[in-house]
Scaffold this active site. Sequence first.
Site, mmCIF file in Angstrom:
data_model
loop_
_atom_site.group_PDB
_atom_site.id
_atom_site.type_symbol
_atom_site.label_atom_id
_atom_site.label_comp_id
_atom_site.label_asym_id
_atom_site.label_seq_id
_atom_site.Cartn_x
_atom_site.Cartn_y
_atom_site.Cartn_z
ATOM 1 N N LYS A 6 45.381 26.161 58.287
ATOM 2 C CA LYS A 6 45.780 26.928 59.581
ATOM 3 C C LYS A 6 44.647 27.624 59.022
ATOM 4 C CE LYS A 6 49.192 24.272 60.041
ATOM 5 N NZ LYS A 6 50.358 24.472 58.869
ATOM 6 N N ARG A 18 41.778 13.293 38.896
ATOM 7 C CA ARG A 18 42.824 13.593 40.014
ATOM 8 C C ARG A 18 43.633 14.887 38.900
ATOM 9 N NH1 ARG A 18 47.306 11.757 37.181
ATOM 10 N NH2 ARG A 18 46.162 9.798 37.694
ATOM 11 N N ASP A 77 55.500 31.514 52.387
ATOM 12 C CA ASP A 77 54.712 31.050 52.849
ATOM 13 C C ASP A 77 53.695 32.336 53.375
ATOM 14 O OD1 ASP A 77 53.498 29.363 54.425
ATOM 15 O OD2 ASP A 77 55.140 27.722 54.788
ATOM 16 N N TYR A 89 59.202 26.442 58.579
ATOM 17 C CA TYR A 89 58.895 25.752 59.172
ATOM 18 C C TYR A 89 58.907 24.316 59.226
ATOM 19 C CZ TYR A 89 53.880 22.352 59.225
ATOM 20 O OH TYR A 89 53.433 21.080 59.929
HETATM 21 C C1 LIG Z 1 51.508 23.812 58.789
HETATM 22 C C2 LIG Z 1 52.276 24.709 57.732
HETATM 23 C C3 LIG Z 1 52.729 24.433 56.739
HETATM 24 C C4 LIG Z 1 51.977 22.642 56.515
HETATM 25 O O1 LIG Z 1 51.371 22.545 56.051
HETATM 26 P P1 LIG Z 1 50.110 21.688 55.887
HETATM 27 O O2 LIG Z 1 48.999 21.101 55.495
HETATM 28 O O3 LIG Z 1 50.080 20.775 57.830
HETATM 29 O O4 LIG Z 1 50.297 19.746 55.210
HETATM 30 C C5 LIG Z 1 53.284 24.700 56.140
HETATM 31 N N1 LIG Z 1 53.807 26.083 56.914
HETATM 32 C C6 LIG Z 1 53.919 26.694 57.012
HETATM 33 C C7 LIG Z 1 54.060 27.796 58.049
HETATM 34 C C8 LIG Z 1 52.661 25.866 58.356
HETATM 35 O O5 LIG Z 1 52.066 26.443 59.496
#
Ligand SMILES: *Cc1c(COP(=O)(O)O)cnc(C)c1O
Length: 375
Positions: free
Chosen positions: A192, A45, A167, A97
């Site tokens: 992503k 962890r 972000d 988001y």
């Molecule tokens: C998908 C996404 C997240 C969250 O990410 P996960 O991997 O789904 O937990 C946060 N910010 C943005 C802009 C996203 O597109």
Amino acid sequence: MRFDTKLVHSGQRPEPGTGDLVPPIHVATTYDRFSQDPPRWFYGRGENPTREALEECLASLEDAPFCTVFSSGQAAAAAALSLLSPGDRLVSSDDVYGGTYSLFAEAERYGIRVEYADLADPAEVRRAVAGADLVWVESPSNPLLKITDLAGVAAQAHDCGAKVVVDNTFAGPALQQPLDLGADVSLHSTTKFVAGHADVLGGALICREEELHHRFAAHRTVAGAAPGGLDCYLVHRGVKTLSLRVARQVENARALAEALVASPMAADVRYPGLESDPGHALAAAQMSGPGSVISFRYRGDPEKLLASTRLFACAVSLGGVRSLIECPALMTHRPVPRPVRLAAGITDDLIRLSAGIEDAADLLEDLHNALEGRR
Ligand SMILES: *Cc1c(COP(=O)(O)O)cnc(C)c1O
């Protein structure tokens, strides 16, 4: 090393002893103390060699000494929020988001004061960030691809003594470098663009300040938000082709956006690569490409459109090799109350596309047929 070389070489030193050119996938949850000299690995962890190889790579992509990876983007965002204490003030872009909204609502339960502002509007920024402890920016935003002046917001936030989290998920490290623009932390949902194949969840926080890094790593260990070795391997494998994928995705997105502008079935096409887009000039200045997400209003039945594409899968998420289509009002932004959604410009007929790496001619054909209801 330059960016594209780092993608392939960072955190990929040949393994001593065997010469593995790919770091081994470590799955052990615990480590024998007397087989190590000096002892360095304690419990999975907290430490894992496959995880650290990925962190070395992602940190190098943004010219940073530190990266902490997480089991998802949400877990990374939760760790970033751990910079705050009860009574602190968080100021956020108003179109973050959906999961980020939900996370901020949780933070409010722990005594964090959360305020939303249109940080893409320079006239709003100075008023909004005054008295903030943390400023949270998402650019490009979702689903309207609004572009925020990251250097401008970072400078004003720092004047007020606030830290800045960007972000960076919608751009990815290939297209945008928030730390160079003044941000303290670059956050990614590596689910992503970074991993890119829609087969692994992950998150990352990249920073240049050692103190921030220690906070994030400590939070991850106590919260149990660490990704396993196999997941880290998949993200690290995916990132090697990031530049190649993104170049094709941008090319495809541009072709799709231009086709939508020319289509009588689409209106209000939003894509920072279009000269007509309100974010075009700023995106050209602070990003090295306009990304691969497009939104537009459909002059027809959105549900029918979603059901009639054959190559674009009707699914949430973005940035992967396969093209996707979704309707924010029905899918990603459904939890947002309709009046709030409409006030933000997320109308019921808004459609979001994520361009994959397929042949553009096939994507254009599929989209045309679906837009015109030929199915
Ligand atoms: C998908 C996404 C997240 C969250 O990410 P996960 O991997 O789904 O937990 C946060 N910010 C943005 C802009 C996203 O597109």
